[in-house]
Design a protein around this motif. Structure first.
Motif, PDB file in Angstrom:
ATOM      1  N   LYS A 195       0.835  -1.202   0.000  1.00  0.00           N
ATOM      2  CA  LYS A 195       0.000   0.000   0.000  1.00  0.00           C
ATOM      3  C   LYS A 195       0.873   1.256   0.000  1.00  0.00           C
ATOM      4  O   LYS A 195       0.614   2.201  -0.744  1.00  0.00           O
ATOM      5  CB  LYS A 195      -0.924  -0.002   1.217  1.00  0.00           C
ATOM      6  CG  LYS A 195      -1.851   1.175   1.263  1.00  0.00           C
ATOM      7  CD  LYS A 195      -2.754   1.141   2.476  1.00  0.00           C
ATOM      8  CE  LYS A 195      -3.621   2.393   2.473  1.00  0.00           C
ATOM      9  NZ  LYS A 195      -4.316   2.580   3.719  1.00  0.00           N
ATOM     10  N   GLU A 196       1.924   1.268   0.815  1.00  0.00           N
ATOM     11  CA  GLU A 196       2.830   2.417   0.862  1.00  0.00           C
ATOM     12  C   GLU A 196       3.535   2.613  -0.475  1.00  0.00           C
ATOM     13  O   GLU A 196       3.684   3.748  -0.945  1.00  0.00           O
ATOM     14  CB  GLU A 196       3.870   2.235   1.972  1.00  0.00           C
ATOM     15  CG  GLU A 196       3.298   2.344   3.366  1.00  0.00           C
ATOM     16  CD  GLU A 196       4.289   1.950   4.461  1.00  0.00           C
ATOM     17  OE1 GLU A 196       5.442   1.572   4.137  1.00  0.00           O
ATOM     18  OE2 GLU A 196       3.911   2.002   5.645  1.00  0.00           O
ATOM     19  N   LEU A 197       3.967   1.527  -1.101  1.00  0.00           N
ATOM     20  CA  LEU A 197       4.633   1.625  -2.404  1.00  0.00           C
ATOM     21  C   LEU A 197       3.669   2.126  -3.484  1.00  0.00           C
ATOM     22  O   LEU A 197       4.064   2.910  -4.346  1.00  0.00           O
ATOM     23  CB  LEU A 197       5.236   0.283  -2.797  1.00  0.00           C
ATOM     24  CG  LEU A 197       6.453  -0.153  -1.991  1.00  0.00           C
ATOM     25  CD1 LEU A 197       6.865  -1.571  -2.372  1.00  0.00           C
ATOM     26  CD2 LEU A 197       7.611   0.808  -2.165  1.00  0.00           C
ATOM     27  N   ASP A 198       2.428   1.674  -3.436  1.00  0.00           N
ATOM     28  CA  ASP A 198       1.430   2.163  -4.393  1.00  0.00           C
ATOM     29  C   ASP A 198       1.210   3.665  -4.228  1.00  0.00           C
ATOM     30  O   ASP A 198       1.072   4.391  -5.214  1.00  0.00           O
ATOM     31  CB  ASP A 198       0.112   1.410  -4.243  1.00  0.00           C
ATOM     32  CG  ASP A 198       0.158   0.005  -4.833  1.00  0.00           C
ATOM     33  OD1 ASP A 198       1.078  -0.274  -5.640  1.00  0.00           O
ATOM     34  OD2 ASP A 198      -0.721  -0.813  -4.475  1.00  0.00           O
ATOM     35  N   GLU A 199       1.170   4.125  -2.981  1.00  0.00           N
ATOM     36  CA  GLU A 199       1.006   5.560  -2.729  1.00  0.00           C
ATOM     37  C   GLU A 199       2.214   6.347  -3.257  1.00  0.00           C
ATOM     38  O   GLU A 199       2.060   7.399  -3.868  1.00  0.00           O
ATOM     39  CB  GLU A 199       0.812   5.821  -1.234  1.00  0.00           C
ATOM     40  CG  GLU A 199      -0.515   5.342  -0.696  1.00  0.00           C
ATOM     41  CD  GLU A 199      -0.595   5.372   0.820  1.00  0.00           C
ATOM     42  OE1 GLU A 199       0.387   5.756   1.490  1.00  0.00           O
ATOM     43  OE2 GLU A 199      -1.661   5.002   1.354  1.00  0.00           O
TER      44      GLU A 199
END
Length: 109
Positions: free
Chosen positions: A33-37
């Motif tokens: 999720k952090e990488l997608d953001e």
């Protein structure tokens, strides 16, 4: 009784491993999720910088166009290339620019 104890120990070990795996799974989901953001932020930044780069290049020399594009067949996450056009003709490489055009491009970049 010994077989029951063995089965119970195995069950407890498996439950412990299950908890570890579930914990790791939640950590991995959080990282994804952090990488997608970050990927979305990077994309928005590329679009903004590319628009500013185009605007600056056409302001410096009205006959010039410039843009930042990913290599053919790649995404912006793989890197960006500088594309420059004079008189509507896109150069395949910055080495195709004349000395004056190159110095102007270095000034813009």
């Amino acid at each position: 009784m010994a077989m029951f104890k063995k089965a119970e120990d195995k069950y407890n070990n498996l439950m412990s491993e299950k908890d570890i795996i579930e914990n790791d799974k939640s950590k991995i989901k959080k990282v994804i999720k952090e990488l997608d953001e970050k990927k979305e932020t990077l994309n928005l930044t590329w679009v903004k910088v590319n628009n500013d780069f185009r605007s600056i290049s056409s302001t410096v020399l009205p006959d010039m166009m410039a843009k930042l594009e990913p290599p053919q067949g790649c995404s912006f996450l793989d890197g960006l290339e500088v594309w420059v056009a004079f008189g509507g003709v896109w150069k395949l490489s910055l080495s195709e620019l004349s000395g004056g055009q190159r110095s102007l491009e270095v000034y813009i970049c």
